[in-house]
Enzyme design. Structure first.
Site, mmCIF file in Angstrom:
data_model
loop_
_atom_site.group_PDB
_atom_site.id
_atom_site.type_symbol
_atom_site.label_atom_id
_atom_site.label_comp_id
_atom_site.label_asym_id
_atom_site.label_seq_id
_atom_site.Cartn_x
_atom_site.Cartn_y
_atom_site.Cartn_z
ATOM 1 N N ASP A 266 -6.320 1.051 1.021
ATOM 2 C CA ASP A 266 -6.130 1.568 2.505
ATOM 3 C C ASP A 266 -7.499 1.102 3.028
ATOM 4 O O ASP A 266 -8.170 0.200 2.662
ATOM 5 C CB ASP A 266 -6.213 3.040 2.428
ATOM 6 C CG ASP A 266 -7.227 3.718 2.003
ATOM 7 O OD1 ASP A 266 -8.240 3.148 1.481
ATOM 8 O OD2 ASP A 266 -7.425 5.059 2.419
ATOM 9 N N LYS B 124 0.954 -0.977 0.023
ATOM 10 C CA LYS B 124 -0.091 0.033 -0.081
ATOM 11 C C LYS B 124 0.797 1.255 0.077
ATOM 12 O O LYS B 124 0.611 2.191 -0.904
ATOM 13 C CB LYS B 124 -0.877 -0.003 1.086
ATOM 14 C CG LYS B 124 -1.782 1.196 1.076
ATOM 15 C CD LYS B 124 -1.376 2.212 2.555
ATOM 16 C CE LYS B 124 -2.233 3.348 2.571
ATOM 17 N NZ LYS B 124 -1.688 4.254 3.848
#
Length: 221
Positions: free
Chosen positions: A147, A128
């Protein structure tokens, strides 16, 4: 990361979702303030379990005094902890920022690496964070940053049944064309903040509700 073969019909619905969100949020982009790739990386590490607004309030004075990776490589951890304390999990974040700065200074000549493989070698960096930094700092898109908002909306929209961020990313990559990967993250974040909130989304005013099976939604407004 190898892409899965898309299930028939998924890609068409995904395209409609993307196009509708693009109309709703034409300026969707990162809310983190940064002037160089190191600041993007440090800000992204700080943003874990913290709002972008809070991170920007912390990094404003911090980056003014210490703008480059080399400034953090030998920084006293207790000093950095004090500067970033309001971002939460400050001890671990300070350790990772200093560790990443040290590796970047020693191995990469003070420059944040530009590949997923090298980014994942840095302390505190998973896919991420790497996707966010590569896309925003260098325009390099190797995947989709997942996220909490992206994870929540992907499930509710029926785009994945996975819970693990890496597996969610793989599913999303299989149904959205590569040229939409980078923007997709920020479109879903904007919609998650404005409408598809946790725990109860505003389904009645959602502009993409006809495209959404509302999977896992027990209460809406």
């Amino acid at each position: 990361m190898r892409k899965k073969t898309p299930v028939s019909g998924e890609a068409g619905r995904a395209e409609k979702i993307y196009d509708a969100l693009k109309v709703l949020y034409p300026r969707a982009e990162t809310a983190l303030n940064f002037s160089n790739s190191w600041q993007m990386l440090a800000s992204t590490i700080l943003s874990a379990q913290c709002t972008d607004e809070r991170v920007n309030r912390v990094t404003g004075p911090l980056f003014s005094k210490h703008p480059e990776a080399e400034d953090y490589a030998n920084m006293d951890q207790r000093y950095l902890e004090k500067q970033i304390k309001s971002c939460g999990f400050y001890r671990n974040k300070a350790k990772n920022i200093i560790g990443a700065a040290g590796l970047i200074t020693e191995k990469y000549g003070g420059e944040v690496p530009r590949t997923m493989e090298d980014m994942l070698k840095l302390p505190g960096v998973a896919r991420k964070t790497a996707n966010v930094v590569l896309g925003n700092a260098f325009g390099v898109v190797e995947g989709i940053a997942v996220d909490t908002h992206v994870k929540r909306l992907s499930g509710r929209l029926g785009l994945t049944e996975e819970k693990d961020p890496v597996k969610i990313e793989k599913d999303l990559m299989s149904i959205f064309p590569e040229d939409k990967w980078f923007n997709l993250t920020y479109l879903l974040i904007e919609h998650g903040r404005a409408v598809c909130k946790a725990p109860a989304p505003f389904c009645l005013k959602c502009r993409i509700r006809d495209l959404c099976p509302r999977k896992g939604v027990k209460k809406s407004r």
